[in-house]
Design a protein around this motif. Structure first.
Motif, PDB file in Angstrom:
ATOM      1  N   LYS A  92      33.497  53.363 -41.134  1.00 54.99           N
ATOM      2  CA  LYS A  92      34.086  54.233 -40.113  1.00 54.99           C
ATOM      3  C   LYS A  92      33.052  54.565 -39.036  1.00 54.99           C
ATOM      4  O   LYS A  92      33.366  54.615 -37.840  1.00 54.99           O
ATOM      5  CB  LYS A  92      34.610  55.508 -40.762  1.00 54.99           C
ATOM      6  CG  LYS A  92      35.360  56.423 -39.805  1.00 54.99           C
ATOM      7  CD  LYS A  92      35.949  57.628 -40.543  1.00 54.99           C
ATOM      8  CE  LYS A  92      36.723  58.518 -39.571  1.00 54.99           C
ATOM      9  NZ  LYS A  92      37.319  59.704 -40.260  1.00 54.99           N
ATOM     10  N   LEU A  93      31.813  54.789 -39.434  1.00 56.61           N
ATOM     11  CA  LEU A  93      30.749  55.180 -38.514  1.00 56.61           C
ATOM     12  C   LEU A  93      30.337  54.032 -37.594  1.00 56.61           C
ATOM     13  O   LEU A  93      30.107  54.227 -36.396  1.00 56.61           O
ATOM     14  CB  LEU A  93      29.527  55.669 -39.308  1.00 56.61           C
ATOM     15  CG  LEU A  93      28.278  56.032 -38.503  1.00 56.61           C
ATOM     16  CD1 LEU A  93      28.540  57.267 -37.642  1.00 56.61           C
ATOM     17  CD2 LEU A  93      27.094  56.271 -39.437  1.00 56.61           C
ATOM     18  N   THR A  94      30.279  52.825 -38.140  1.00 62.89           N
ATOM     19  CA  THR A  94      29.717  51.686 -37.395  1.00 62.89           C
ATOM     20  C   THR A  94      30.762  50.739 -36.815  1.00 62.89           C
ATOM     21  O   THR A  94      30.446  49.948 -35.921  1.00 62.89           O
ATOM     22  CB  THR A  94      28.791  50.869 -38.303  1.00 62.89           C
ATOM     23  OG1 THR A  94      29.573  50.300 -39.384  1.00 62.89           O
ATOM     24  CG2 THR A  94      27.686  51.741 -38.879  1.00 62.89           C
ATOM     25  N   ASP A 144      17.857  54.521 -44.379  1.00 66.05           N
ATOM     26  CA  ASP A 144      17.113  53.259 -44.217  1.00 66.05           C
ATOM     27  C   ASP A 144      18.076  52.077 -44.156  1.00 66.05           C
ATOM     28  O   ASP A 144      17.894  51.144 -43.362  1.00 66.05           O
ATOM     29  CB  ASP A 144      16.130  53.071 -45.377  1.00 66.05           C
ATOM     30  CG  ASP A 144      14.930  54.015 -45.269  1.00 66.05           C
ATOM     31  OD1 ASP A 144      14.666  54.505 -44.145  1.00 66.05           O
ATOM     32  OD2 ASP A 144      14.267  54.253 -46.291  1.00 66.05           O
ATOM     33  N   ALA A 145      19.091  52.110 -45.015  1.00 64.40           N
ATOM     34  CA  ALA A 145      20.084  51.036 -45.017  1.00 64.40           C
ATOM     35  C   ALA A 145      20.875  51.028 -43.708  1.00 64.40           C
ATOM     36  O   ALA A 145      21.186  49.971 -43.148  1.00 64.40           O
ATOM     37  CB  ALA A 145      21.028  51.198 -46.205  1.00 64.40           C
ATOM     38  N   LEU A 146      21.184  52.219 -43.219  1.00 64.11           N
ATOM     39  CA  LEU A 146      21.915  52.338 -41.967  1.00 64.11           C
ATOM     40  C   LEU A 146      21.081  51.788 -40.797  1.00 64.11           C
ATOM     41  O   LEU A 146      21.598  51.119 -39.902  1.00 64.11           O
ATOM     42  CB  LEU A 146      22.282  53.801 -41.717  1.00 64.11           C
ATOM     43  CG  LEU A 146      23.290  54.079 -40.599  1.00 64.11           C
ATOM     44  CD1 LEU A 146      24.609  53.364 -40.871  1.00 64.11           C
ATOM     45  CD2 LEU A 146      23.519  55.571 -40.449  1.00 64.11           C
ATOM     46  N   GLU A 147      19.781  52.065 -40.857  1.00 62.50           N
ATOM     47  CA  GLU A 147      18.880  51.562 -39.822  1.00 62.50           C
ATOM     48  C   GLU A 147      18.810  50.026 -39.868  1.00 62.50           C
ATOM     49  O   GLU A 147      18.799  49.357 -38.836  1.00 62.50           O
ATOM     50  CB  GLU A 147      17.480  52.151 -40.003  1.00 62.50           C
ATOM     51  CG  GLU A 147      16.521  51.776 -38.889  1.00 62.50           C
ATOM     52  CD  GLU A 147      15.158  52.410 -39.071  1.00 62.50           C
ATOM     53  OE1 GLU A 147      14.572  52.834 -38.064  1.00 62.50           O
ATOM     54  OE2 GLU A 147      14.671  52.490 -40.222  1.00 62.50           O
ATOM     55  N   LEU A 198      21.190  48.075 -40.950  1.00 68.19           N
ATOM     56  CA  LEU A 198      22.467  47.591 -40.431  1.00 68.19           C
ATOM     57  C   LEU A 198      22.452  47.595 -38.901  1.00 68.19           C
ATOM     58  O   LEU A 198      22.946  46.661 -38.263  1.00 68.19           O
ATOM     59  CB  LEU A 198      23.612  48.474 -40.945  1.00 68.19           C
ATOM     60  CG  LEU A 198      25.007  48.135 -40.398  1.00 68.19           C
ATOM     61  CD1 LEU A 198      25.392  46.692 -40.721  1.00 68.19           C
ATOM     62  CD2 LEU A 198      26.051  49.103 -40.971  1.00 68.19           C
ATOM     63  N   GLN A 199      21.872  48.618 -38.330  1.00 71.86           N
ATOM     64  CA  GLN A 199      21.769  48.683 -36.868  1.00 71.86           C
ATOM     65  C   GLN A 199      20.949  47.499 -36.347  1.00 71.86           C
ATOM     66  O   GLN A 199      21.321  46.865 -35.350  1.00 71.86           O
ATOM     67  CB  GLN A 199      21.106  50.003 -36.463  1.00 71.86           C
ATOM     68  CG  GLN A 199      21.051  50.214 -34.953  1.00 71.86           C
ATOM     69  CD  GLN A 199      20.361  51.513 -34.601  1.00 71.86           C
ATOM     70  OE1 GLN A 199      19.192  51.711 -34.959  1.00 71.86           O
ATOM     71  NE2 GLN A 199      21.066  52.403 -33.918  1.00 71.86           N
ATOM     72  N   GLN A 200      19.864  47.193 -37.034  1.00 75.84           N
ATOM     73  CA  GLN A 200      19.026  46.056 -36.643  1.00 75.84           C
ATOM     74  C   GLN A 200      19.817  44.750 -36.716  1.00 75.84           C
ATOM     75  O   GLN A 200      19.736  43.894 -35.834  1.00 75.84           O
ATOM     76  CB  GLN A 200      17.809  46.003 -37.581  1.00 75.84           C
ATOM     77  CG  GLN A 200      16.781  44.966 -37.234  1.00 75.84           C
ATOM     78  CD  GLN A 200      15.981  45.325 -36.010  1.00 75.84           C
ATOM     79  OE1 GLN A 200      16.279  44.803 -34.938  1.00 75.84           O
ATOM     80  NE2 GLN A 200      14.994  46.185 -36.147  1.00 75.84           N
ATOM     81  N   TYR A 212      12.700  45.865 -31.906  1.00 74.57           N
ATOM     82  CA  TYR A 212      13.533  46.626 -30.961  1.00 74.57           C
ATOM     83  C   TYR A 212      13.158  46.288 -29.523  1.00 74.57           C
ATOM     84  O   TYR A 212      14.017  46.143 -28.651  1.00 74.57           O
ATOM     85  CB  TYR A 212      13.368  48.129 -31.191  1.00 74.57           C
ATOM     86  CG  TYR A 212      14.026  48.659 -32.439  1.00 74.57           C
ATOM     87  CD1 TYR A 212      15.266  48.188 -32.845  1.00 74.57           C
ATOM     88  CD2 TYR A 212      13.416  49.639 -33.210  1.00 74.57           C
ATOM     89  CE1 TYR A 212      15.875  48.676 -33.989  1.00 74.57           C
ATOM     90  CE2 TYR A 212      14.019  50.129 -34.359  1.00 74.57           C
ATOM     91  CZ  TYR A 212      15.250  49.645 -34.750  1.00 74.57           C
ATOM     92  OH  TYR A 212      15.857  50.131 -35.882  1.00 74.57           O
ATOM     93  N   LYS A 213      11.852  46.170 -29.274  1.00 78.81           N
ATOM     94  CA  LYS A 213      11.393  45.866 -27.913  1.00 78.81           C
ATOM     95  C   LYS A 213      11.879  44.492 -27.457  1.00 78.81           C
ATOM     96  O   LYS A 213      12.344  44.315 -26.326  1.00 78.81           O
ATOM     97  CB  LYS A 213       9.861  45.927 -27.852  1.00 78.81           C
ATOM     98  CG  LYS A 213       9.303  47.337 -27.954  1.00 78.81           C
ATOM     99  CD  LYS A 213       7.774  47.333 -27.899  1.00 78.81           C
ATOM    100  CE  LYS A 213       7.232  48.760 -27.980  1.00 78.81           C
ATOM    101  NZ  LYS A 213       5.740  48.784 -27.956  1.00 78.81           N
ATOM    102  N   LYS A 214      11.770  43.511 -28.371  1.00 80.71           N
ATOM    103  CA  LYS A 214      12.217  42.158 -28.042  1.00 80.71           C
ATOM    104  C   LYS A 214      13.732  42.111 -27.869  1.00 80.71           C
ATOM    105  O   LYS A 214      14.248  41.436 -26.972  1.00 80.71           O
ATOM    106  CB  LYS A 214      11.775  41.179 -29.133  1.00 80.71           C
ATOM    107  CG  LYS A 214      10.268  40.941 -29.164  1.00 80.71           C
ATOM    108  CD  LYS A 214       9.877  39.981 -30.276  1.00 80.71           C
ATOM    109  CE  LYS A 214       8.369  39.771 -30.309  1.00 80.71           C
ATOM    110  NZ  LYS A 214       7.956  38.869 -31.416  1.00 80.71           N
ATOM    111  N   GLN A 215      14.434  42.829 -28.741  1.00 80.40           N
ATOM    112  CA  GLN A 215      15.889  42.859 -28.643  1.00 80.40           C
ATOM    113  C   GLN A 215      16.336  43.513 -27.338  1.00 80.40           C
ATOM    114  O   GLN A 215      17.284  43.051 -26.690  1.00 80.40           O
ATOM    115  CB  GLN A 215      16.475  43.617 -29.842  1.00 80.40           C
ATOM    116  CG  GLN A 215      16.378  42.837 -31.138  1.00 80.40           C
ATOM    117  CD  GLN A 215      16.689  43.693 -32.351  1.00 80.40           C
ATOM    118  OE1 GLN A 215      16.516  44.910 -32.342  1.00 80.40           O
ATOM    119  NE2 GLN A 215      17.141  43.060 -33.419  1.00 80.40           N
ATOM    120  N   LYS A 216      15.630  44.566 -26.950  1.00 80.56           N
ATOM    121  CA  LYS A 216      15.950  45.221 -25.687  1.00 80.56           C
ATOM    122  C   LYS A 216      15.785  44.253 -24.521  1.00 80.56           C
ATOM    123  O   LYS A 216      16.640  44.177 -23.629  1.00 80.56           O
ATOM    124  CB  LYS A 216      15.045  46.443 -25.491  1.00 80.56           C
ATOM    125  CG  LYS A 216      15.283  47.170 -24.172  1.00 80.56           C
ATOM    126  CD  LYS A 216      14.285  48.318 -23.991  1.00 80.56           C
ATOM    127  CE  LYS A 216      14.444  48.952 -22.624  1.00 80.56           C
ATOM    128  NZ  LYS A 216      13.441  50.033 -22.405  1.00 80.56           N
TER     129      LYS A 216
END
Length: 291
Positions: free
Chosen positions: A9-11, A43-46, A48-50, A79-83
């Protein structure tokens, strides 16, 4: 802790997809209750975001799993490369939207600059993973090859029109480059062999140009001149080791003689007017079937 339904539901990621990520080891739940319920912590949520960031950039799940499980994986650098990659993607999409708006208004817009080399860049990334030893041998290190890939990404706006001009389309250019990567070791070995004959090849080439430009009053369409051009083509074919140069390659060569640098070099070496003479002779050879 959040349940799998709460995460979904959140993601916006479906429960079935989360279950599949668990099955393939991409995203394991932080805890599984005695009743079999999957629970996820921050940590798992983070993670998943990645994963979702990587998916947004069209990476395959197998590739994403390799990235996030790589020893020394730095999430901040990721994150920097993905951005940076997402900014490039946004820029490309903005250009595509702009092109579609023009076409929607009925404007004639035969433009190719809005398209990118993502498939070719993907092939380079795949080559890096599968042929690491060759990358290190011929580029010196993986980091230097990464710099090469980044340069391709940064120079897309310059490379794209050249690719289209030389091969007719981005797709044909990509196909040719992918073939070169698939046969890279073989091609490099042939290049090394030819390199050993470099002096002899350069002399043959120079002799042909000297013969071609020995009398600039001759008719560039004559059999005498066209026979020399044929010899030049044969020499090029012998030393090209089967690399696809593209249907527009010779037109680009002809254009180079008209440029200031090409004209200056050829005229200084073979006489005033040599550049124009060579261009005319080549143009007739390449396009005589159209006349």
């Amino acid at each position: 802790m959040r349940t799998i339904s709460q995460i979904a539901k959140l993601t916006g990621v479906s429960i079935r997809t989360l279950q599949y990520y668990d099955e393939i080891g991409l995203l394991k739940p932080s805890e599984v209750t005695l009743s079999g319920y999957r629970l996820y912590d921050d940590d798992a949520l983070e993670r998943l975001q990645q994963i979702l960031f990587f998916k947004e950039m069209d990476f395959k799940l197998r590739e994403i799993k390799e990235f996030v499980e790589e020893p020394g994986f730095d999430k901040i650098q990721a994150y920097k490369k993905q951005k940076k990659l997402l900014c490039l993607k946004r820029s490309r999409l903005d250009k595509l939207i702009g092109l579609l708006e023009k076409l929607e208004k009925g404007e004639q817009c035969m433009s190719f600059k809005e398209f990118d080399l993502s498939e070719y860049i993907g092939a380079l990334e795949q080559f890096k993973k599968e042929k690491t030893e060759e990358v290190i041998k011929y580029w010196g290190s993986v980091d230097k090859f990464n710099e090469f890939i980044q340069k391709v990404k940064d120079d897309q706006e310059t490379l794209l029109p050249i690719a289209v001009k030389q091969f007719g389309s981005v797709e044909k250019y990509t196909e040719a480059m992918k073939y070169n990567l698939e046969h890279f070791q073989e091609l490099m070995e042939q290049i090394e062999e030819i390199g050993e004959q470099k002096d002899d090849i350069l002399k043959k080439n120079d002799d042909l140009y000297l013969r071609l430009t020995s009398d600039l009053t001759r008719d560039t369409t004559s059999k005498e001149i066209q026979d020399i051009i044929q010899e030049m083509m044969d020499l090029t074919e012998e030393t090209s080791i089967g690399i696809d140069m593209g249907t527009g390659y010779w037109d680009m060569v002809i254009e180079s003689y008209a440029g200031e640098t090409g004209r200056k070099v050829m005229d200084e070496k073979y006489g005033a007017g040599a550049s124009e003479f060579i261009a005319k002779a080549l143009h007739y050879y390449i396009h005589k079937q159209e006349l």
